[in-house]
Design a protein around this motif. Structure first.
Motif, PDB file in Angstrom:
ATOM      1  N   ALA A  39      -7.227  17.854   8.949  1.00 39.64           N
ATOM      2  CA  ALA A  39      -6.954  16.559   8.319  1.00 39.64           C
ATOM      3  C   ALA A  39      -8.254  15.863   7.937  1.00 39.64           C
ATOM      4  O   ALA A  39      -8.376  15.288   6.852  1.00 39.64           O
ATOM      5  N   ALA A  40      -9.238  15.906   8.828  1.00 41.27           N
ATOM      6  CA  ALA A  40     -10.535  15.285   8.541  1.00 41.27           C
ATOM      7  C   ALA A  40     -11.210  15.958   7.357  1.00 41.27           C
ATOM      8  O   ALA A  40     -11.799  15.282   6.501  1.00 41.27           O
ATOM      9  N   GLN A  41     -11.128  17.265   7.284  1.00 44.52           N
ATOM     10  CA  GLN A  41     -11.714  17.994   6.156  1.00 44.52           C
ATOM     11  C   GLN A  41     -11.058  17.573   4.842  1.00 44.52           C
ATOM     12  O   GLN A  41     -11.734  17.355   3.830  1.00 44.52           O
ATOM     13  N   GLN A  42      -9.742  17.469   4.851  1.00 41.77           N
ATOM     14  CA  GLN A  42      -9.037  17.077   3.627  1.00 41.77           C
ATOM     15  C   GLN A  42      -9.363  15.644   3.230  1.00 41.77           C
ATOM     16  O   GLN A  42      -9.550  15.349   2.040  1.00 41.77           O
TER      17      GLN A  42
ATOM     18  N   LEU B  42       0.840  -1.196   0.000  1.00 39.16           N
ATOM     19  CA  LEU B  42       0.000   0.000   0.000  1.00 39.16           C
ATOM     20  C   LEU B  42       0.879   1.252   0.000  1.00 39.16           C
ATOM     21  O   LEU B  42       2.051   1.226   0.396  1.00 39.16           O
ATOM     22  N   GLU B  43       0.320   2.347  -0.460  1.00 41.85           N
ATOM     23  CA  GLU B  43       1.007   3.629  -0.453  1.00 41.85           C
ATOM     24  C   GLU B  43       0.406   4.501   0.644  1.00 41.85           C
ATOM     25  O   GLU B  43      -0.801   4.728   0.668  1.00 41.85           O
ATOM     26  N   ALA B  44       1.234   4.972   1.558  1.00 41.94           N
ATOM     27  CA  ALA B  44       0.777   5.838   2.645  1.00 41.94           C
ATOM     28  C   ALA B  44       1.487   7.179   2.518  1.00 41.94           C
ATOM     29  O   ALA B  44       2.723   7.241   2.502  1.00 41.94           O
ATOM     30  N   ALA B  45       0.709   8.238   2.397  1.00 41.18           N
ATOM     31  CA  ALA B  45       1.285   9.560   2.184  1.00 41.18           C
ATOM     32  C   ALA B  45       0.675  10.566   3.161  1.00 41.18           C
ATOM     33  O   ALA B  45      -0.514  10.487   3.492  1.00 41.18           O
ATOM     34  N   PRO B  46       1.483  11.534   3.616  1.00 34.32           N
ATOM     35  CA  PRO B  46       0.934  12.569   4.504  1.00 34.32           C
ATOM     36  C   PRO B  46       0.063  13.547   3.726  1.00 34.32           C
ATOM     37  O   PRO B  46       0.294  13.794   2.538  1.00 34.32           O
ATOM     38  N   LEU B  47      -0.910  14.079   4.386  1.00 35.53           N
ATOM     39  CA  LEU B  47      -1.729  15.125   3.783  1.00 35.53           C
ATOM     40  C   LEU B  47      -0.895  16.400   3.662  1.00 35.53           C
ATOM     41  O   LEU B  47      -0.015  16.666   4.491  1.00 35.53           O
ATOM     42  N   GLU B  48      -1.162  17.171   2.635  1.00 33.37           N
ATOM     43  CA  GLU B  48      -0.465  18.444   2.460  1.00 33.37           C
ATOM     44  C   GLU B  48      -1.210  19.514   3.248  1.00 33.37           C
ATOM     45  O   GLU B  48      -2.242  20.026   2.813  1.00 33.37           O
ATOM     46  N   MET B  49      -0.692  19.832   4.416  1.00 35.11           N
ATOM     47  CA  MET B  49      -1.359  20.771   5.310  1.00 35.11           C
ATOM     48  C   MET B  49      -0.355  21.327   6.297  1.00 35.11           C
ATOM     49  O   MET B  49       0.652  20.679   6.620  1.00 35.11           O
TER      50      MET B  49
END
Length: 338
Positions: free
Chosen positions: A96-99, A77-84
């Protein structure tokens, strides 16, 4: 069509408040959270999830550590951080929840307590949650094994997103001050005589004036346990809603587990059940308003505080029902591999 996405919001600050000093709460350090997330990721992958997005944080790096710590396992799987931006506050969980909702996540796994999940609920919209308890007084999240939580979240995101039997909407408490909606709570709203927010956590009932509960759950801990202690012969399992409780020092008492290892007698002057959309107006006076166990709002003597029990809280995955439904639908079976 893109593959299903599962979000992970792991709060590095949860499980470390002052109630570990005044009671005997479990300490969930970030190494343990990393181990939980590691098991979540293994389970997500096992049920076919290939995309994970997670909340970044600078305190510890829970997700990156979880991804690199499995020497005997290579993730597909690919796990990436949100851009925020990372502020180091509850606003991170909300953003994070909104994104994740905007990205079309099929499910969000949270690691934290009632406060963490309240922040997530502000932004997740209709995306269902699988909350894993790593906080102090936890009523909204439960003590789930990470492997089981990951399987359930992945199955919901992949196959059972519209399954009414496995996703339920829970109530919330909307707080109005002087006629304006200012906040929301998932478990309880408590008004105390303490004039300042201070250490935030609230455990001393001698300073508590009134409590409003979103749900009465026998076996819960914290101020929500007050409702469970007040049950009588008229209680019907599955039919209870919220409750308004007024405390009184010279009133009949009930025995309440206020925090892990802290059990005390609490005087209750009066209480009443609440139906959906009922509104409670607190008695006026200087003090603070605690939401889900933590003081958040300082009140003036002139503040008019009202709390409404609302049915439109966040959606939560029923983990046992999800696994049962997946088995019955054949999602946990395959033909023998040669």
């Amino acid at each position: 069509m893109s593959s299903p996405l599962v979000g992970i919001i792991a709060n590095p600050a949860s499980g470390r408040d002052i109630r570990r000093l005044v009671a005997h709460g479990t300490v969930f350090d970030n190494n343990e959270k990393t181990a939980i997330v590691r098991r979540v990721l293994v389970a997500l992958e096992a049920v076919g999830i290939r995309r994970v997005a997670y909340m970044p944080e600078h305190d510890f790096g829970i997700l990156p550590r979880a991804l690199t710590a499995l020497n005997d396992h290579t993730f597909s799987l690919e796990a990436a951080p949100l851009e925020m931006p990372v502020l180091g506050t509850s606003a991170d969980s909300t953003r994070a929840a909104q994104q994740l909702a905007a990205l079309g996540a099929g499910c969000i796994i949270t690691l934290g307590g009632d406060g963490t999940n309240r922040a997530v609920a502000r932004g997740c919209g209709a995306v269902p949650l699988v909350p894993i308890s790593t906080g102090t007084n936890n009523v909204f999240p439960t003590f789930l094994e990470g492997t089981i939580a990951g399987m359930a979240a992945g199955l919901v995101a992949r196959n059972m997103r519209d399954g009414k039997a496995v996703i339920r909407q829970v109530p919330r408490l909307e707080v109005h001050i002087d006629g304006v909606a200012v906040e929301s709570a998932l478990v309880d709203v408590v008004v105390s005589s303490l004039p300042f927010v201070g250490a935030r956590a609230l455990w001393d009932t001698s300073v508590v004036r009134e409590v409003v509960l979103a749900r009465v759950i026998p076996g819960a801990i914290g101020f929500s346990a007050l409702g469970g202690a007040l049950l009588d012969s008229s209680y019907a399992r599955g039919e209870c809603t919220g409750m308004h409780i007024v405390l009184g020092a010279d009133s009949p008492e009930v025995l309440v587990p206020l925090a892990p290892g802290l059990v005390t007698w609490v005087g209750v002057a009066e209480h009443r059940w609440l139906a959906m959309d009922d509104v409670v107006r607190f008695h006026s006076g200087t003090g603070t308003l605690a939401l889900d166990g933590e003081r958040e709002i300082e009140l003036s003597p002139a503040s008019i505080v009202e709390v409404q029990l609302c049915a439109d809280g966040p959606y939560v995955v029923d983990v046992p029902a999800t696994l049962e439904g997946a088995a019955l639908a054949g999602h946990l079976s395959r033909k023998q591999v040669e």
